[in-house]
Design an enzyme around this catalytic site. Structure first.
Site: not given
Length: 397
Positions: A85, A217
């Site tokens: 990420c 998310c």
């Protein structure tokens, strides 16, 4: 870490609206589109770019070339980057290094992701997974639930450990999701712009520990890019030099991550604190001087613990920081004015460069209804398990 050897300016940024999986263009189209947007924003042609660093997590080798060949065939080096990420900010880190060292005068950092619906999972089943050691450490500490997404167990476990130590209310985490939606309502590029009440956040489906569905998310498709260059290059080409990378640091896991006694360390608290400390020391500032922060809120629990890891508030005080509204407009420092990963979306390879774009717009005074008044110092925090953390300080001239 010392001060920057020579100034590196962010002279152009580009981003497209983030979307749910299945609603985006294919990754080469998205990548080429945002590269053109960043070049247009900078006011330079693609043939002025000397190196390109392209980040993505889920994709085949040389996908970066596939995207950039749609912009031009100039023969420059194109380096593909995958750091989970933290991929987008890792591409930016390499582009900044190339310019700062003098190896290039102008470089492009590009990130994109074409994701699939559902929780993240391994791409390969016939070899060890990079996160095996993390999952083993987590399982020894808190067990493993087959029915819960593994990322939610890692970050939700960190939230549980914080809650256990400091005795905060579970709905404190939920307030972060409410704030994220309030901010995203003013961001036309965010995937979730509808406001949520705290009751709605807390009533959404339980995921793991203190986390509910609206505190996680979403898988997202999208792309973002940045053009960085030297001061000499900017002057020669008459480019906008208002935004400078004042300091930047990248860290990976140390032995403390796997000590096994605290999930917060397993998900990057020490990486974050170490990178932030390097940045503050190099720039000669303290966290109290920051105006705006884009941090890695993949889950509400991670935003809360990151407040303390970045030094935005002392250890054990994050709940009061939230209750006092010090994390939003009118408070001490506006965190995630874009809506963050929770509401803007999290296309893994693009996230770090979307953060860069938001902070560049903020420091230029171009953020519209979400503008942080008088913003001059902006901090970016981008985290990838496995692990990598990049913290970047931007300064308005």
């Amino acid at each position: 870490m010392s001060r920057m050897q020579r100034p590196v300016h962010v002279v152009g940024v580009g981003m497209i609206p983030f979307t749910k999986p299945g609603a985006s263009e294919p990754y080469p189209v998205m990548g080429a589109q945002v590269a053109r947007l960043a070049l247009q924003d900078a006011g330079v042609p693609y043939d002025a770019v000397q190196q390109a660093y392209v980040g993505y997590v889920y994709g085949d080798s040389t996908a970066g070339q596939a995207a950039l060949y749609g912009v031009g065939l100039t023969g420059i080096p194109v380096v593909n980057v995958n750091n989970n990420c933290a991929t987008g900010s890792s591409a930016l880190y390499l582009a900044r290094q190339a310019v700062e060292s003098g190896m290039a005068e102008c470089a492009l950092a590009l990130g994109f992701e074409q994701m699939q619906p559902g929780a993240l999972k391994n791409a390969w089943s016939d070899r060890p997974a990079p996160l095996d050691r993390f999952l083993e450490t987590m399982t020894a500490h808190q067990g493993y639930e087959d029915t819960a997404p593994r990322a939610a167990q890692l970050f939700g476990g960190a939230g549980q450990d914080y809650l256990r130590e400091h005795g905060i209310r579970p709905d404190t985490f939920g307030r972060i999701a409410v704030k994220a939606r309030q901010h995203a309502a003013h961001n036309p590029l965010a995937v979730f712009r509808q406001p949520l009440t705290l009751d709605e956040v807390m009533a959404s489906a339980p995921v793991y520990g203190p986390l509910t569905r609206f505190q996680c998310c979403p898988p997202t498709c999208g792309a973002a890019a940045a053009v960085v260059c030297s001061a000499d290059f900017a002057r020669r080409h008459g480019l906008d030099q208002r935004v400078t990378i004042a300091a930047q640091a990248m860290t990976t896991d140390g032995a403390s991550s796997f000590a096994g006694g605290d999930m917060r360390r397993l998900v990057g608290w020490d990486m974050t604190a170490g990178a932030a400390r390097q940045v503050y020391e190099a720039a000669g500032i303290g966290p109290e001087e920051l105006d705006v922060v884009e941090l890695h809120d993949c889950f509400t629990a991670n935003e809360l613990i990151t407040y303390e890891a970045l030094g935005l508030t002392p250890e054990g005080t994050a709940e009061q920081f939230i209750l006092d509204g010090d994390n939003t407009y009118g408070g001490r420092v506006v965190t995630n004015p874009s809506g963050g990963l929770l509401s803007k979306g999290h296309p893994l390879g693009a996230t770090g460069l979307a953060q860069c774009a938001e902070l560049t717009w903020q420091l230029r005074g171009q953020a519209g209804a979400r503008q942080v008044h008088g913003a001059r110092l902006g901090l970016q925090h981008n985290l990838g398990l496995g692990g990598a953390c990049v913290v970047t300080l931007y300064q308005a001239q």
